[in-house]
Write a protein that holds these residues in place. Structure first.
Motif, short mmCIF file in Angstrom:
data_model
loop_
_atom_site.label_atom_id
_atom_site.label_comp_id
_atom_site.label_asym_id
_atom_site.label_seq_id
_atom_site.Cartn_x
_atom_site.Cartn_y
_atom_site.Cartn_z
N HIS A 413 -4.84 2.04 -1.71
CA HIS A 413 -5.64 1.97 -2.93
C HIS A 413 -4.78 1.51 -4.11
O HIS A 413 -5.23 0.73 -4.96
N GLU A 414 -3.53 1.97 -4.18
CA GLU A 414 -2.66 1.60 -5.31
C GLU A 414 -2.35 0.11 -5.32
O GLU A 414 -2.26 -0.50 -6.38
N LEU A 415 -2.16 -0.48 -4.13
CA LEU A 415 -1.78 -1.90 -4.06
C LEU A 415 -2.92 -2.81 -3.61
O LEU A 415 -2.72 -4.02 -3.49
N GLY A 416 -4.08 -2.24 -3.35
CA GLY A 416 -5.22 -3.06 -2.94
C GLY A 416 -5.07 -3.66 -1.55
O GLY A 416 -5.56 -4.75 -1.28
N LEU A 417 -4.43 -2.93 -0.65
CA LEU A 417 -4.14 -3.47 0.70
C LEU A 417 -5.23 -3.08 1.70
O LEU A 417 -4.95 -2.57 2.78
N TRP A 418 -6.48 -3.32 1.34
CA TRP A 418 -7.57 -2.84 2.19
C TRP A 418 -7.69 -3.62 3.49
O TRP A 418 -8.29 -3.13 4.45
N ASP A 419 -7.14 -4.82 3.55
CA ASP A 419 -7.23 -5.62 4.79
C ASP A 419 -6.01 -5.44 5.69
O ASP A 419 -5.93 -6.05 6.76
#
Length: 662
Positions: A413-419
């Motif tokens: 969530h902090e780095l937006g690494l959802w993929d």
């Protein structure tokens, strides 16, 4: 060569390292990294201590044939990768890859500033003069110009501030020593190399933010690997934001005055304006108490009404200096460079004074001898995502501490690494047999006035059990200093002369070297020593941590993030503060067991760990050690395990009637 063949019991690593055995976790992580490189994907990899994660990502990276950037958490780890780990793997694999080490420009001797310092010759201490002579000799013989390799001059010596450049005062192509510049040489070597080793701060400052051409590294590379990736959110927030330091303004004043005295002696208004700016900046620091502290901009008018008027004076003096520099800039490159810096500082200061917006918080960090104005983004995920998608390449995020209770949601969530693909490999260490986790009973609340005293009361029997050999780690400098006094008192009362080292009495490297060499040593420290420290064997048998490491709630950035998360309908405490504390605590706990033969005790004196629901979440994130709240049980565990180890290490002496030797 396949990864299975490389890591096999009869493979090249087995030939290179006697006693080598295949570690399944290491092979599986290497395979995951290889897949990410081939697919130009994103991989989040948590590998427990002892997994061998460094070789697990280096082997597929070196075999990939593409350009690789490896970014690590500290310059110490950076040097270790460059000097030891990567050459070792390259030799084992017999691959012809070239390696380069790239640090920030302040790590390299600057010919221009060295010459100017020699000419000015203004020093406060005789030690600075002696250090200058050593730097002069070093600059004539060195190939790299890296200050870490300069004999006899510590990396924190004051002389380095005079003989290195900054982004602000570098003359660039206008420098008379441009052709011999160590920074440019290091950057050219990095552009030509197959593997480039950087650190996180440099990656964001000089590579990601495209500072002065170093950003050419990123488009050319096929793979970026972040080791110690748990540090990334904090570092990225720093560099995606905007800062202006009192040191930058004072350096501008010094450089403007120095240039004016050489090329504009007839323009007496310029040195006077520079001196006026320096005085205004120093006066600004004086509106605060000597203690270091932090304030959000929106609270400063109520808490310190002198600050805004003093800041307005700085802005006025900076504007005056900028105008005068503009009138003289054509006379020399140095003056023109100063004017460019002044214009940039004017703009930054204007934006900072405008105040917070929905995306960032503006705050001041008051240090012992200066201050920093920060504009920090509250959410870096979108900014990070934009960079990840700018060019197709593989991204690997590796650390021993990324997951919280088995989940990566906080980090993602902090780095937006959802993929990103995510994977965890447990440590091969047998924690239940090697370590005991002890949470003492009858402890007061963590905010109780006598809490630190009670921590030391509970820790003292364990210090006697392990005969010192301990890290005492605290979440505040105040508690650290109090504990230091208490442990000295207890040793004196017991008639023991064990060495006690306190953070701040030397550099981290110096203190660690002393700790490793001294029998019965005790190190008392704060969070500076919670990570990046590796002490194997009996020398470190006890780690004491006083409290769950929650960030102070009065931190301006944390307060703003809490408010933003809560407004979005999520729980800032459960979704942000607890996961952050869990990852930090895992780092501190990770200092204890560093080898498969280590034995030790981890004492965490905060009863919230076992009595609060959120504490149990953090508890489950720690290694699966033997756990007890009974002092006698923990002491017996350690004594039995230590005796078993000594018995196992006892080798029959074939020449003396079969008696065992140590």
């Amino acid at each position: 060569m396949t990864l299975d063949a490389v890591f096999a019991d009869d493979g090249p690593f087995a030939d290179a390292f006697p006693g080598y055995k295949l570690r399944v976790q290491q092979l599986e992580m290497a395979q995951a990294v290889e897949t990410a490189i081939k697919n130009q994907g994103q991989l989040i990899a948590e590998a427990g201590t002892g997994t061998g994660k460094t070789f697990a990502y280096l082997v597929p990276a070196l075999l990939s044939g593409g350009k690789v950037i490896v970014s690590t958490g500290t310059k110490t780890l950076q040097d270790q990768l460059f000097a030891r780990d990567i050459p070792t793997v390259r030799k084992v694999l017999q691959v012809p890859v070239t390696i380069a080490l790239l640090k920030g420009r302040s790590n390299y001797v600057c010919h221009y500033h060295l010459a100017r310092t020699e000419q000015e010759g203004r020093f406060m201490r005789k030690e600075d003069v002696a250090d200058l002579v050593k730097v002069q000799r070093y600059a004539k013989t060195t190939i790299s110009g890296d200050k870490a390799a300069c004999p006899g001059v510590p990396e924190n010596a004051p002389i380095w501030g005079h003989v290195t450049s900054t982004r602000d005062n570098c003359l660039g192509q206008d420098c008379p020593s441009h052709q011999d510049c160590f920074v440019l040489k290091a950057r050219k070597d990095a552009q030509d190399a197959d593997v480039v080793v950087v650190n996180h701060h440099l990656f964001f400052a000089d590579v990601w933010l495209r500072d002065e051409g170093a950003g050419e590294l990123l488009p050319a590379c096929n793979t970026v690997i972040f080791d110690e990736a748990h540090q990334l959110p904090e570092v990225a927030s720093l560099f995606f934001g905007e800062t202006l330091t009192s040191g930058q303004l004072i350096d501008l004043a010094h450089d403007s005055r120095a240039e004016a005295l050489v090329v504009a002696k007839d323009f007496i208004m310029l040195p006077a304006a520079a001196e006026a700016l320096e005085k205004a900046v120093k006066d600004l620091r004086l509106v605060f108490k000597p203690d270091a502290t932090r304030f959000p901009l929106h609270q400063l008018e109520q808490q310190n009404p002198e600050f805004i008027p003093a800041l307005d004076v700085v802005a006025e003096k900076l504007g005056t200096l900028c105008d005068l520099l503009g009138k003289q800039a054509e006379r020399a490159e140095g003056l023109e460079n100063c004017q460019i810096r002044a214009l940039e500082f004017v703009d930054i200061l204007k934006r900072w004074k405008a105040g917070d917006d929905e995306e960032s918080v503006h705050w001041v960090d008051v240090l012992s001898h200066g201050l920093i104005l920060h504009a920090t983004p509250l959410n870096i995920a979108q900014l990070f995502q934009k960079q990840l998608k700018s060019n197709p390449r593989a991204w690997v995020f590796a650390s021993a501490t990324l997951a919280v209770n088995g989940h990566f949601n906080h980090f993602k969530h902090e780095l937006g690494l959802w993929d990103a693909v995510e994977a965890t490999w447990e440590s091969p260490f047998d924690y239940k047999q090697q370590a005991a986790l002890y949470v003492p009973q009858d402890m007061p609340e963590p905010n109780a006035p006598d809490f630190t005293m009670q921590v030391m009361e509970k820790a003292w029997p364990l210090l006697q059990t392990t005969q010192g050999h301990a890290f005492l780690l605290f979440t505040s400098l105040r508690a650290m200093r109090e504990a230091h006094e208490l442990v000295l008192e207890k040793l004196k009362a017991a008639g023991l002369e064990w060495p006690v080292f306190l953070q701040g009495q030397g550099s981290r490297t110096e203190l660690l070297d002393k700790f490793r060499q001294a029998p019965n040593a005790i190190l008392v420290a704060s969070q500076t020593f919670w990570e990046g420290i590796d002490v194997k064997g009996e020398q470190l048998s006890l780690v004491v941590i006083d409290k769950l490491p929650f960030s102070p709630p009065d931190d301006p950035v944390l307060s703003a993030r809490i408010e933003q998360i809560n407004k979005s309908g999520r729980s800032a405490f459960m979704d942000y503060q607890v996961p952050h504390a869990a990852i930090t605590l895992k780092q501190g706990a990770g200092r204890l067991i560093r080898d498969e033969t280590d034995i030790g005790i981890l004492m965490i004196a905060d009863k919230r760990l076992v009595e609060k629901q959120y504490g149990k979440m953090i508890w489950k994130s720690l290694p699966p050690m033997f756990r007890s709240r009974e002092l006698a049980t923990v002491q017996r565990f350690f004594e039995v395990k230590r005796q078993q180890q000594q018995d196992a290490n006892a080798v029959p002496d074939q020449t003396s009637g079969g008696q065992a030797e140590p």
